[in-house]
Design a protein around this motif. Structure first.
Motif, PDB file in Angstrom:
ATOM      1  N   LYS A  75       6.761  -9.230   2.319  1.00  0.00           N
ATOM      2  CA  LYS A  75       5.538  -8.606   2.827  1.00  0.00           C
ATOM      3  C   LYS A  75       4.365  -9.540   2.631  1.00  0.00           C
ATOM      4  CE  LYS A  75       4.026  -6.821  -1.513  1.00  0.00           C
ATOM      5  NZ  LYS A  75       3.264  -8.041  -1.698  1.00  0.00           N
ATOM      6  N   GLY A  76       3.230  -9.149   3.165  1.00  0.00           N
ATOM      7  CA  GLY A  76       2.026  -9.939   2.969  1.00  0.00           C
ATOM      8  C   GLY A  76       0.793  -9.212   3.450  1.00  0.00           C
ATOM      9  N   GLU A  77      -0.333  -9.753   3.069  1.00  0.00           N
ATOM     10  CA  GLU A  77      -1.619  -9.138   3.408  1.00  0.00           C
ATOM     11  C   GLU A  77      -2.006  -9.414   4.854  1.00  0.00           C
ATOM     12  OE1 GLU A  77      -4.891  -9.751   0.741  1.00  0.00           O
ATOM     13  OE2 GLU A  77      -3.615  -9.520  -1.022  1.00  0.00           O
ATOM     14  N   HIS A  78      -2.838  -8.519   5.367  1.00  0.00           N
ATOM     15  CA  HIS A  78      -3.400  -8.694   6.708  1.00  0.00           C
ATOM     16  C   HIS A  78      -4.747  -7.999   6.756  1.00  0.00           C
ATOM     17  CE1 HIS A  78      -2.447  -4.538   8.033  1.00  0.00           C
ATOM     18  NE2 HIS A  78      -1.405  -4.677   7.242  1.00  0.00           N
TER      19      HIS A  78
ATOM     20  N   LEU B 274       0.137  -0.463   1.184  1.00  0.00           N
ATOM     21  CA  LEU B 274       1.337  -1.143   1.660  1.00  0.00           C
ATOM     22  C   LEU B 274       2.075  -0.276   2.669  1.00  0.00           C
ATOM     23  CD1 LEU B 274       3.455  -3.405   1.590  1.00  0.00           C
ATOM     24  CD2 LEU B 274       4.381  -2.350  -0.489  1.00  0.00           C
TER      25      LEU B 274
ATOM     26  N   SER C  22      -1.417  -4.534   3.255  1.00  0.00           N
ATOM     27  CA  SER C  22      -0.226  -5.362   3.217  1.00  0.00           C
ATOM     28  C   SER C  22       0.877  -4.638   3.987  1.00  0.00           C
ATOM     29  CB  SER C  22       0.188  -5.586   1.758  1.00  0.00           C
ATOM     30  OG  SER C  22       1.209  -6.528   1.647  1.00  0.00           O
ATOM     31  N   SER C  23       1.754  -5.410   4.634  1.00  0.00           N
ATOM     32  CA  SER C  23       2.854  -4.833   5.410  1.00  0.00           C
ATOM     33  C   SER C  23       4.118  -5.654   5.198  1.00  0.00           C
ATOM     34  CB  SER C  23       2.520  -4.836   6.904  1.00  0.00           C
ATOM     35  OG  SER C  23       1.422  -4.008   7.166  1.00  0.00           O
TER      36      SER C  23
ATOM     37  N   ARG D 187      -7.240  -3.466   0.206  1.00  0.00           N
ATOM     38  CA  ARG D 187      -6.469  -4.570   0.776  1.00  0.00           C
ATOM     39  C   ARG D 187      -5.237  -3.992   1.445  1.00  0.00           C
ATOM     40  NH1 ARG D 187      -6.213  -7.992  -4.500  1.00  0.00           N
ATOM     41  NH2 ARG D 187      -4.140  -8.331  -3.706  1.00  0.00           N
TER      42      ARG D 187
ATOM     43  N   GLU E 241       5.036 -11.708   8.388  1.00  0.00           N
ATOM     44  CA  GLU E 241       5.268 -11.963   6.969  1.00  0.00           C
ATOM     45  C   GLU E 241       6.752 -12.080   6.641  1.00  0.00           C
ATOM     46  OE1 GLU E 241       3.151 -12.767   4.626  1.00  0.00           O
ATOM     47  OE2 GLU E 241       1.423 -12.595   5.962  1.00  0.00           O
TER      48      GLU E 241
ATOM     49  N   LYS F  63      -3.042  -2.170  -3.400  1.00  0.00           N
ATOM     50  CA  LYS F  63      -3.096  -2.460  -1.966  1.00  0.00           C
ATOM     51  C   LYS F  63      -2.546  -1.240  -1.237  1.00  0.00           C
ATOM     52  CE  LYS F  63      -1.910  -7.334  -2.581  1.00  0.00           C
ATOM     53  NZ  LYS F  63      -0.902  -8.354  -2.326  1.00  0.00           N
TER      54      LYS F  63
END
Length: 148
Positions: A41-44, A82, A5-6, A3, A57, A80
């Motif tokens: 941050k969040g997933e992409h 990151l 995330s940024s 997964r 995010e 993840k």
């Protein structure tokens, strides 16, 4: 596939080097403080540019647009992958308004509730940030010191 995330680690230099962190929202984190804060941050997905995702995010989790100038802090791999950038700026932590997520709560109740991704934000000096930030994100604090 891991997964992705940024995020963006906002910092300011006065009165000393400080970072803006968000306390993770939802019932799992409600009564926790130590290592319960995060870089916005969040997933992409794999097809989305990591910097574009970080900017989106940051805006979603703080309610403010991302700063223009970003300095890459690299990648940390854990549960993840990151990727984080640093940006110098100031933001009123009291004014942070986060987007929300939906969760069945209590578990197996059939009731869906909305919770903020970040329920509050605050500025921390680096020593305090080391006790607040989730452990998997701690390397970014040291990288910030090396670049700021």
């Amino acid at each position: 596939m891991p997964r992705l995330s940024s995020g963006i680690l906002l910092f300011r230099r006065a009165p000393e080097l400080q970072v803006l962190l968000g306390h993770m929202g939802g019932p799992f984190w409600a009564k926790k403080d130590e290592h319960a804060w995060s870089i916005p941050k969040g997933e992409h997905g794999p097809d989305e540019d990591a910097e574009t995702a970080a900017r989106r995010e940051f805006a979603e989790e703080t309610g403010s647009p991302a700063p223009e100038d970003l300095v890459p802090l690299g990648v940390v791999k854990g549960s993840k992958t990151l990727t984080v950038w640093a940006a110098e700026g100031d933001l009123d932590a009291e004014a942070v308004v986060s987007n929300t997520f939906t969760l069945e709560w209590p578990p197996r109740s059939g009731r869906l509730q909305e919770f903020p991704e970040i329920d509050r934000a605050a500025w921390f000096d680096l020593a305090t940030a080391r006790t607040k930030l989730v452990k998997g994100q701690l390397p970014f604090l040291e990288r910030l010191v090396d670049t700021a």
